[in-house]
Design a protein around this motif. Structure first.
Motif, PDB file in Angstrom:
ATOM      1  N   TYR A 236       0.870  -1.188   0.000  1.00 29.62           N
ATOM      2  CA  TYR A 236       0.000   0.000   0.000  1.00 29.62           C
ATOM      3  C   TYR A 236       0.901   1.231   0.000  1.00 29.62           C
ATOM      4  CZ  TYR A 236       1.026  -0.048   5.050  1.00 29.62           C
ATOM      5  OH  TYR A 236       1.666  -0.073   6.270  1.00 29.62           O
ATOM      6  N   VAL A 237       0.292   2.376  -0.282  1.00 30.61           N
ATOM      7  CA  VAL A 237       0.993   3.659  -0.134  1.00 30.61           C
ATOM      8  C   VAL A 237       0.277   4.446   0.956  1.00 30.61           C
ATOM      9  CG1 VAL A 237       1.709   5.796  -1.264  1.00 30.61           C
ATOM     10  CG2 VAL A 237       1.608   3.669  -2.592  1.00 30.61           C
ATOM     11  N   HIS A 238       1.044   4.928   1.912  1.00 28.16           N
ATOM     12  CA  HIS A 238       0.451   5.689   3.022  1.00 28.16           C
ATOM     13  C   HIS A 238       0.718   7.177   2.845  1.00 28.16           C
ATOM     14  CE1 HIS A 238       0.184   7.530   7.033  1.00 28.16           C
ATOM     15  NE2 HIS A 238      -0.646   6.560   7.351  1.00 28.16           N
ATOM     16  N   MET A 239      -0.335   7.962   2.958  1.00 32.52           N
ATOM     17  CA  MET A 239      -0.194   9.422   2.886  1.00 32.52           C
ATOM     18  C   MET A 239      -0.919  10.079   4.057  1.00 32.52           C
ATOM     19  SD  MET A 239      -3.043  10.526   0.023  1.00 32.52           S
ATOM     20  CE  MET A 239      -3.003  12.277   0.493  1.00 32.52           C
ATOM     21  N   THR A 240      -0.637  11.351   4.254  1.00 35.49           N
ATOM     22  CA  THR A 240      -1.300  12.153   5.294  1.00 35.49           C
ATOM     23  C   THR A 240      -1.963  13.317   4.565  1.00 35.49           C
ATOM     24  OG1 THR A 240       0.545  11.565   6.739  1.00 35.49           O
ATOM     25  CG2 THR A 240      -0.940  13.321   7.501  1.00 35.49           C
ATOM     26  N   SER A 241      -3.284  13.332   4.552  1.00 35.36           N
ATOM     27  CA  SER A 241      -3.969  14.289   3.672  1.00 35.36           C
ATOM     28  C   SER A 241      -3.774  15.738   4.104  1.00 35.36           C
ATOM     29  CB  SER A 241      -5.463  13.965   3.602  1.00 35.36           C
ATOM     30  OG  SER A 241      -6.018  13.992   4.898  1.00 35.36           O
ATOM     31  N   ASN A 242      -3.635  15.942   5.401  1.00 33.90           N
ATOM     32  CA  ASN A 242      -3.425  17.297   5.923  1.00 33.90           C
ATOM     33  C   ASN A 242      -2.395  17.215   7.041  1.00 33.90           C
ATOM     34  OD1 ASN A 242      -4.574  20.243   6.204  1.00 33.90           O
ATOM     35  ND2 ASN A 242      -4.561  19.467   8.296  1.00 33.90           N
TER      36      ASN A 242
ATOM     37  N   ALA B  33      -1.401   0.689  -6.554  1.00 31.14           N
ATOM     38  CA  ALA B  33      -1.213   0.375  -5.126  1.00 31.14           C
ATOM     39  C   ALA B  33      -2.393   0.881  -4.311  1.00 31.14           C
ATOM     40  CB  ALA B  33       0.077   1.005  -4.630  1.00 31.14           C
ATOM     41  N   PRO B  34      -2.819   0.110  -3.328  1.00 33.20           N
ATOM     42  CA  PRO B  34      -3.895   0.586  -2.456  1.00 33.20           C
ATOM     43  C   PRO B  34      -3.444   1.842  -1.707  1.00 33.20           C
ATOM     44  CG  PRO B  34      -3.488  -1.776  -2.134  1.00 33.20           C
ATOM     45  CD  PRO B  34      -2.366  -1.250  -2.960  1.00 33.20           C
ATOM     46  N   LEU B  35      -4.267   2.867  -1.730  1.00 28.01           N
ATOM     47  CA  LEU B  35      -3.910   4.126  -1.068  1.00 28.01           C
ATOM     48  C   LEU B  35      -4.523   4.162   0.333  1.00 28.01           C
ATOM     49  CD1 LEU B  35      -2.567   6.931  -1.332  1.00 28.01           C
ATOM     50  CD2 LEU B  35      -4.756   7.783  -2.217  1.00 28.01           C
ATOM     51  N   VAL B  36      -3.679   4.395   1.316  1.00 27.35           N
ATOM     52  CA  VAL B  36      -4.109   4.510   2.716  1.00 27.35           C
ATOM     53  C   VAL B  36      -3.876   5.946   3.142  1.00 27.35           C
ATOM     54  CG1 VAL B  36      -3.645   3.777   5.085  1.00 27.35           C
ATOM     55  CG2 VAL B  36      -3.521   2.103   3.209  1.00 27.35           C
ATOM     56  N   SER B  37      -4.889   6.593   3.685  1.00 25.88           N
ATOM     57  CA  SER B  37      -4.721   8.006   4.037  1.00 25.88           C
ATOM     58  C   SER B  37      -5.093   8.298   5.480  1.00 25.88           C
ATOM     59  CB  SER B  37      -5.566   8.874   3.096  1.00 25.88           C
ATOM     60  OG  SER B  37      -5.290  10.239   3.322  1.00 25.88           O
ATOM     61  N   ASP B  38      -4.177   8.962   6.159  1.00 27.48           N
ATOM     62  CA  ASP B  38      -4.464   9.510   7.484  1.00 27.48           C
ATOM     63  C   ASP B  38      -5.116  10.869   7.262  1.00 27.48           C
ATOM     64  OD1 ASP B  38      -4.503  10.680   9.964  1.00 27.48           O
ATOM     65  OD2 ASP B  38      -2.349  10.529  10.341  1.00 27.48           O
TER      66      ASP B  38
ATOM     67  N   ASP C  87     -12.302  -5.874   0.455  1.00 20.48           N
ATOM     68  CA  ASP C  87     -11.385  -6.934   0.018  1.00 20.48           C
ATOM     69  C   ASP C  87     -10.090  -6.956   0.843  1.00 20.48           C
ATOM     70  OD1 ASP C  87     -11.063  -4.429  -1.836  1.00 20.48           O
ATOM     71  OD2 ASP C  87      -9.139  -5.461  -1.918  1.00 20.48           O
ATOM     72  N   LEU C  88      -9.772  -5.824   1.475  1.00 12.30           N
ATOM     73  CA  LEU C  88      -8.544  -5.775   2.281  1.00 12.30           C
ATOM     74  C   LEU C  88      -8.668  -6.548   3.588  1.00 12.30           C
ATOM     75  CD1 LEU C  88      -7.478  -2.051   1.934  1.00 12.30           C
ATOM     76  CD2 LEU C  88      -6.428  -4.010   0.825  1.00 12.30           C
ATOM     77  N   LEU C  89      -9.913  -6.814   3.994  1.00 11.76           N
ATOM     78  CA  LEU C  89     -10.110  -7.511   5.268  1.00 11.76           C
ATOM     79  C   LEU C  89      -9.489  -8.899   5.235  1.00 11.76           C
ATOM     80  CD1 LEU C  89     -13.818  -6.443   5.922  1.00 11.76           C
ATOM     81  CD2 LEU C  89     -11.758  -5.548   7.042  1.00 11.76           C
ATOM     82  N   ALA C  90      -9.385  -9.455   4.037  1.00 12.10           N
ATOM     83  CA  ALA C  90      -8.804 -10.791   3.899  1.00 12.10           C
ATOM     84  C   ALA C  90      -7.323 -10.798   4.276  1.00 12.10           C
ATOM     85  CB  ALA C  90      -8.980 -11.284   2.459  1.00 12.10           C
ATOM     86  N   ARG C  91      -6.712  -9.602   4.306  1.00  9.89           N
ATOM     87  CA  ARG C  91      -5.287  -9.558   4.662  1.00  9.89           C
ATOM     88  C   ARG C  91      -5.063  -9.685   6.166  1.00  9.89           C
ATOM     89  NH1 ARG C  91      -1.909  -4.982   1.304  1.00  9.89           N
ATOM     90  NH2 ARG C  91      -3.060  -5.044  -0.659  1.00  9.89           N
ATOM     91  N   SER C  92      -6.083  -9.473   6.984  1.00  6.99           N
ATOM     92  CA  SER C  92      -5.892  -9.535   8.446  1.00  6.99           C
ATOM     93  C   SER C  92      -5.634 -10.969   8.859  1.00  6.99           C
ATOM     94  CB  SER C  92      -7.130  -9.006   9.177  1.00  6.99           C
ATOM     95  OG  SER C  92      -7.397  -7.670   8.825  1.00  6.99           O
ATOM     96  N   SER C  93      -4.447 -11.226   9.361  1.00  5.90           N
ATOM     97  CA  SER C  93      -4.089 -12.586   9.762  1.00  5.90           C
ATOM     98  C   SER C  93      -4.871 -13.002  11.013  1.00  5.90           C
ATOM     99  CB  SER C  93      -2.588 -12.644  10.039  1.00  5.90           C
ATOM    100  OG  SER C  93      -2.298 -13.730  10.865  1.00  5.90           O
TER     101      SER C  93
END
Ligand SMILES: *Cc1c(COP(=O)(O)O)cnc(C)c1O
Length: 363
Positions: free
Chosen positions: A147-153, A170-175, A214-220
């Motif tokens: 994933y790519v993590h960003m901070t919107s503000n 890439a899945p975008l993850v934003s704070d 669909d990302l929930l499947a990644r939680s081990s």
């Protein structure tokens, strides 16, 4: 009956809440209409609470036009716990997560993610004291990143993305802790969005997470239950007792936002509010904005004066005049006016007048 006098609260967070929300909560604090108990006294498994929580989620879906296939979670632990939960759930061994290091909070997210797995800092503006966002050309993305993590503000430095960085597939993850619902958000372009509530959504103690299912499947399954997105999603955020009062206030805040006309309407108001303040900062050069102009935040307006003495005088005199919380973050110095959704426009007008008068007296 007039509410007790309120100062203009420029705090970065916990921050000002809408007055109608506080008044409704006050009115119903002892006995929720039709229930006869305080919202703090009822079971989180009661129909009343479940309805209230579902209403809040429905309002969130409506506000952001959230497409099908996304779960809304209301968790605890603040945005800071998300710094850990994101990699613990989404970063498989051997994979790499890209992080855009655009500010002090982004750097903390990097630090926590490194404890969990492999991190590539795809871009950083630390050398510029985070006074600007990375340019597209600065970005070194990993192909096939988890994933790519960003901070919107960037709350502390006062910068804000006006369009999402291009991250390919890439899945975008934003704070989005400090600008969630300050304007429209294109949820479909995100895989996961998280925000501590205490800046723009409600009180501290609730963390909003919007996650593509669909990302929930990644939680081990080996993850502690409380740290698993999958567990929280399967249990509709009721795996354990949530912050019931916080969710109630968040719900009232979402209702208030809808009554204003939603995210387009609040974006317009926020543009106008920040615009007035930046215009005053730029008017003569007596004040100096610290963020690159193109990257200026509509939520956290950071500025400085020519000398430490002037800044000290500004903080002192502004506090005496009824403006609270204008001192900048200790890592940046100077002044910061946090003007989230609930911050009233009269407070901006009053601050602009104060700034003019201060310049006249000290300039
Ligand atoms: C305030 C803030 C945080 C930290 O939030 P907590 O809920 O206190 O953990 C993280 N990221 C950003 C962008 C913030 O503004």
């Amino acid at each position: 009956m007039p509410t007790t006098t309120r100062v203009f609260n420029f705090s970065a967070g916990p921050a000002v809440l809408p007055l109608p929300v506080l008044e409704e909560a006050q009115r119903d604090l002892v006995s929720l209409p039709g229930v006869g108990m305080s919202v703090m006294e009822i079971s989180h498994r009661s129909k009343t609470f479940e309805d209230l929580m579902h209403q809040a989620a429905d309002d969130i879906r409506a506000l952001a036009s959230i497409p099908a296939g996304y779960a809304i979670l209301m968790l605890q632990g603040g945005a800071s716990l998300q710094f850990s939960m994101v990699p613990m759930n989404l970063l498989a061994p051997g994979a790499t997560a890209d992080y855009i290091d655009s500010g002090s909070w982004a750097a903390k997210a990097v630090k926590e993610a490194k404890k969990v797995g492999k991190v590539n800092v795809a871009a950083t503006t630390k050398a510029d004291n985070y006074s600007r966002l990375p340019n597209a050309a600065d970005m070194a993305l990993t192909s096939g990143a988890a994933y790519v993590h960003m901070t919107s503000n960037n709350t502390i430095e006062g910068t804000q993305w006006t369009s999402l960085p291009l991250v390919g597939d890439a899945p975008l993850v934003s704070d989005t802790s400090s600008d969630m619902f300050s304007g429209p958000i294109d949820v479909a372009r995100h895989a996961l969005i998280y925000a501590g509530a205490q800046k723009n959504l409600g009180p501290s103690g609730v963390t909003l997470v919007i996650i593509r299912e669909d990302l929930l499947a990644r939680s081990s399954d080996t993850l502690p239950a409380m740290l698993s997105y999958k567990v929280h999603a399967e249990n509709d955020s009721l795996y354990n007792t949530p912050n019931t009062f916080g969710i109630y206030i968040l719900g009232l805040t979402m209702k208030w936002l809808r009554s204003l006309g939603g995210l387009d309407a609040i974006a317009c108001i926020n543009q106008r509010k920040a615009g007035k303040l930046y215009a005053e900062i730029d008017r003569t050069g007596f004040y100096r904005g610290t963020a690159r102009r193109d990257d200026r935040s509509l939520m956290n307006v950071t500025f400085r004066l020519a000398t430490d003495d002037l800044e000290e005088a500004f903080v002192k005199e502004s506090a005496a005049a009824g403006f609270d919380g204008l001192t900048g973050h200790r890592s940046v110095g100077g002044m910061r006016a946090s003007i989230y959704n609930a911050f009233p426009e009269e407070g901006i007008d009053a601050l602009v007048s104060f700034m003019r008068e201060f310049e006249r007296a000290h300039g």
